[in-house]
Design an enzyme around this catalytic site. Structure first.
Site, PDB file in Angstrom:
ATOM      1  N   ASN A  88      62.041  35.102   9.127  1.00 40.44           N
ATOM      2  CA  ASN A  88      60.964  35.068  10.118  1.00 40.44           C
ATOM      3  C   ASN A  88      59.733  35.714   9.482  1.00 40.44           C
ATOM      4  O   ASN A  88      59.684  36.927   9.317  1.00 40.44           O
ATOM      5  CB  ASN A  88      61.429  35.849  11.361  1.00 40.44           C
ATOM      6  CG  ASN A  88      60.322  36.033  12.376  1.00 40.44           C
ATOM      7  OD1 ASN A  88      59.285  35.375  12.305  1.00 40.44           O
ATOM      8  ND2 ASN A  88      60.545  36.939  13.323  1.00 40.44           N
ATOM      9  N   TRP A  89      58.777  34.879   9.127  1.00 46.03           N
ATOM     10  CA  TRP A  89      57.598  35.404   8.415  1.00 46.03           C
ATOM     11  C   TRP A  89      56.595  36.071   9.350  1.00 46.03           C
ATOM     12  O   TRP A  89      55.607  36.633   8.900  1.00 46.03           O
ATOM     13  CB  TRP A  89      56.919  34.275   7.617  1.00 46.03           C
ATOM     14  CG  TRP A  89      57.763  33.701   6.525  1.00 46.03           C
ATOM     15  CD1 TRP A  89      59.012  34.127   6.139  1.00 46.03           C
ATOM     16  CD2 TRP A  89      57.436  32.606   5.655  1.00 46.03           C
ATOM     17  NE1 TRP A  89      59.479  33.357   5.092  1.00 46.03           N
ATOM     18  CE2 TRP A  89      58.532  32.424   4.774  1.00 46.03           C
ATOM     19  CE3 TRP A  89      56.330  31.764   5.537  1.00 46.03           C
ATOM     20  CZ2 TRP A  89      58.545  31.426   3.790  1.00 46.03           C
ATOM     21  CZ3 TRP A  89      56.334  30.774   4.567  1.00 46.03           C
ATOM     22  CH2 TRP A  89      57.432  30.613   3.698  1.00 46.03           C
ATOM     23  N   LYS A  90      56.827  35.970  10.641  1.00 47.36           N
ATOM     24  CA  LYS A  90      55.939  36.587  11.641  1.00 47.36           C
ATOM     25  C   LYS A  90      54.481  36.192  11.377  1.00 47.36           C
ATOM     26  O   LYS A  90      54.215  35.106  10.904  1.00 47.36           O
ATOM     27  CB  LYS A  90      56.136  38.105  11.661  1.00 47.36           C
ATOM     28  CG  LYS A  90      57.608  38.498  11.791  1.00 47.36           C
ATOM     29  CD  LYS A  90      57.797  39.940  12.137  1.00 47.36           C
ATOM     30  CE  LYS A  90      59.273  40.277  12.155  1.00 47.36           C
ATOM     31  NZ  LYS A  90      59.555  41.604  12.625  1.00 47.36           N
TER      32      LYS A  90
ATOM     33  N   HIS B 174      62.037  36.223  20.718  1.00 45.99           N
ATOM     34  CA  HIS B 174      62.009  37.363  19.794  1.00 45.99           C
ATOM     35  C   HIS B 174      61.506  38.602  20.548  1.00 45.99           C
ATOM     36  O   HIS B 174      60.637  38.491  21.415  1.00 45.99           O
ATOM     37  CB  HIS B 174      61.097  37.042  18.605  1.00 45.99           C
ATOM     38  CG  HIS B 174      61.220  38.057  17.505  1.00 45.99           C
ATOM     39  ND1 HIS B 174      60.600  39.274  17.543  1.00 45.99           N
ATOM     40  CD2 HIS B 174      61.932  38.028  16.345  1.00 45.99           C
ATOM     41  CE1 HIS B 174      60.916  39.963  16.450  1.00 45.99           C
ATOM     42  NE2 HIS B 174      61.725  39.229  15.706  1.00 45.99           N
TER      43      HIS B 174
ATOM     44  N   GLU C 270      59.497  40.845  19.811  1.00 47.96           N
ATOM     45  CA  GLU C 270      58.047  41.064  19.764  1.00 47.96           C
ATOM     46  C   GLU C 270      57.335  40.193  20.804  1.00 47.96           C
ATOM     47  O   GLU C 270      56.320  40.593  21.372  1.00 47.96           O
ATOM     48  CB  GLU C 270      57.528  40.798  18.342  1.00 47.96           C
ATOM     49  CG  GLU C 270      57.954  41.923  17.401  1.00 47.96           C
ATOM     50  CD  GLU C 270      58.126  41.509  15.962  1.00 47.96           C
ATOM     51  OE1 GLU C 270      57.656  40.425  15.569  1.00 47.96           O
ATOM     52  OE2 GLU C 270      58.759  42.287  15.214  1.00 47.96           O
TER      53      GLU C 270
ATOM     54  N   GLU D 161      69.432  41.254  17.767  1.00 39.20           N
ATOM     55  CA  GLU D 161      68.468  42.096  17.064  1.00 39.20           C
ATOM     56  C   GLU D 161      68.194  43.352  17.881  1.00 39.20           C
ATOM     57  O   GLU D 161      67.349  43.333  18.798  1.00 39.20           O
ATOM     58  CB  GLU D 161      67.153  41.345  16.853  1.00 39.20           C
ATOM     59  CG  GLU D 161      67.302  40.067  16.067  1.00 39.20           C
ATOM     60  CD  GLU D 161      65.997  39.693  15.373  1.00 39.20           C
ATOM     61  OE1 GLU D 161      66.028  39.534  14.158  1.00 39.20           O
ATOM     62  OE2 GLU D 161      64.962  39.585  16.051  1.00 39.20           O
TER      63      GLU D 161
ATOM     64  N   GLY E 277      62.162  46.189  11.748  1.00 37.25           N
ATOM     65  CA  GLY E 277      61.002  46.681  11.012  1.00 37.25           C
ATOM     66  C   GLY E 277      60.967  48.195  10.851  1.00 37.25           C
ATOM     67  O   GLY E 277      59.955  48.775  10.490  1.00 37.25           O
TER      68      GLY E 277
ATOM     69  N   SER F  44      66.132  44.989   9.947  1.00 35.13           N
ATOM     70  CA  SER F  44      66.100  45.643   8.630  1.00 35.13           C
ATOM     71  C   SER F  44      67.210  45.176   7.683  1.00 35.13           C
ATOM     72  O   SER F  44      67.755  45.977   6.918  1.00 35.13           O
ATOM     73  CB  SER F  44      66.111  47.167   8.791  1.00 35.13           C
ATOM     74  OG  SER F  44      64.976  47.587   9.528  1.00 35.13           O
TER      75      SER F  44
ATOM     76  N   GLY G  48      63.228  39.698   8.744  1.00 31.58           N
ATOM     77  CA  GLY G  48      61.778  39.778   8.852  1.00 31.58           C
ATOM     78  C   GLY G  48      61.168  40.204   7.523  1.00 31.58           C
ATOM     79  O   GLY G  48      60.947  39.388   6.623  1.00 31.58           O
ATOM     80  N   GLY G  49      60.928  41.502   7.367  1.00 30.60           N
ATOM     81  CA  GLY G  49      60.223  42.042   6.204  1.00 30.60           C
ATOM     82  C   GLY G  49      60.744  41.529   4.866  1.00 30.60           C
ATOM     83  O   GLY G  49      59.961  41.133   3.993  1.00 30.60           O
TER      84      GLY G  49
HETATM   85  C1  PEP Z   1      62.903  40.217  12.845  1.00 37.21           C
HETATM   86  O1  PEP Z   1      61.743  40.311  13.155  1.00 37.21           O
HETATM   87  O2  PEP Z   1      63.552  39.252  13.283  1.00 37.21           O
HETATM   88  C2  PEP Z   1      63.481  41.252  11.999  1.00 37.21           C
HETATM   89  C3  PEP Z   1      64.757  41.408  12.008  1.00 37.21           C
HETATM   90  O3  PEP Z   1      62.609  42.014  11.252  1.00 37.21           O
HETATM   91  P1  PEP Z   1      63.003  43.046  10.063  1.00 37.21           P
HETATM   92  O4  PEP Z   1      63.994  42.365   9.178  1.00 37.21           O
HETATM   93  O5  PEP Z   1      61.701  43.322   9.363  1.00 37.21           O
HETATM   94  O6  PEP Z   1      63.591  44.255  10.705  1.00 37.21           O
END
Ligand code: PEP
Length: 254
Positions: free
Chosen positions: A11-13, A97, A99, A169, A175, A215, A236-237
């Site tokens: 997920n590049w957000k 999600h 966010e 999640e 994050g 993470s 994500g990251g």
């Molecule tokens: C996400 O946004 O779906 C996520 C899991 O982010 P991260 O891996 O950065 O925690």
């Protein structure tokens, strides 16, 4: 025999211009070209979907949108519909999600409507669920997850359920660098699968893939994937560089 094929999504957000997105996916394609036993997905921003879609045509990488609206077309300024997302080459769509729930007023009801509209055009929804830190600390994790799963997935047919992936999640792990331990994650994944038994056929319950997100990186993916009910990751990251995401995708081979 594990009937559930691993599914790893990035997920590049709200990151990457079109040219940066194209660069990233080109590098990624080179690094994962030999991977055949895993579903690999990238979810760029809406503005980069078309360009990335052209790059990955014929490759082993699939495309996802990060969100979608539930109407097909009309006076909904700023929104993007499921047929549009499908038309640009997406096979999957991330829905609900945390966010979006936290900053954009997404509710279980809107998530349900978005899943329904996405299924109607043949998209494969990735439904995100997860508890906040206060909810975990108050011992409410299972209640929150049960309500999310029921309200978001209420009323779908066996065929429709078969197209859905769930991403667990925990919000406190997104994050933050704080991953749930493999045991903490497995406990909730097993609970989600058990709950699915109340709303769908046992075969669908067993076949449903449940990804972990929060993470995830190249060092923790192996232990997470070793858990019986963890079938993949939503990253994500660590999906923002080809090197780290490809190492996650190739976790079994390192
Ligand atoms: C996400 O946004 O779906 C996520 C899991 O982010 P991260 O891996 O950065 O925690």
């Amino acid at each position: 025999m594990d009937m559930r094929r691993p599914i790893i999504a990035g997920n590049w957000k709200m990151n990457k211009t079109v040219s940066e997105a194209v660069d990233l996916v080109r590098q990624l394609m080179g690094l994962v070209a030999e991977v055949r036993d895993i579903d690999i997905i990238v979810a760029p921003t809406f503005t980069a979907l078309h360009a990335v879609s052209r790059e990955i045509t014929g490759s082993n990488i699939d495309l996802a949108a990060q969100d979608v609206f539930w109407e097909t077309s009309g006076a909904y300024t700023g929104e993007i519909s499921p047929p549009m997302v499908k038309d640009v080459g997406c096979r999957y769509v991330i829905i609900g999600h945390s966010e979006r729930r936290q900053y954009f007023g997404e509710t279980n009801e809107s998530v349900h409507n978005k899943i329904k509209a996405s299924l109607a055009v043949g998209l494969r929804p990735i439904l995100c669920v997860g508890e906040a830190l206060e909810e975990r600390e108050a011992g409410k994790t299972f209640d929150v997850i049960r309500i999310q799963v029921f309200q978001c997935l209420d009323g779908f047919s066996r065929e429709e359920m078969g197209k859905i992936t769930i991403a667990y999640e925990p919000i406190w792990a997104i994050g933050t660098g704080k991953t749930a331990t493999p045991q903490q994650a497995e406990e909730v994944h097993a609970f989600i699968r058990e709950q699915l038994g109340n709303i769908t056929h046992p075969q669908v319950r067993e076949a449903m893939r449940i990804q972990y997100g929060g993470s995830v990186n190249q060092d923790n993916i192996g232990d997470l994937m070793a858990q019986p009910n963890i079938d993949g990751a939503l990253v994500g990251g660590a999906s923002l560089t080809a090197d780290s995401f490809s190492r996650i995708v190739k976790f079994q081979k390192t």
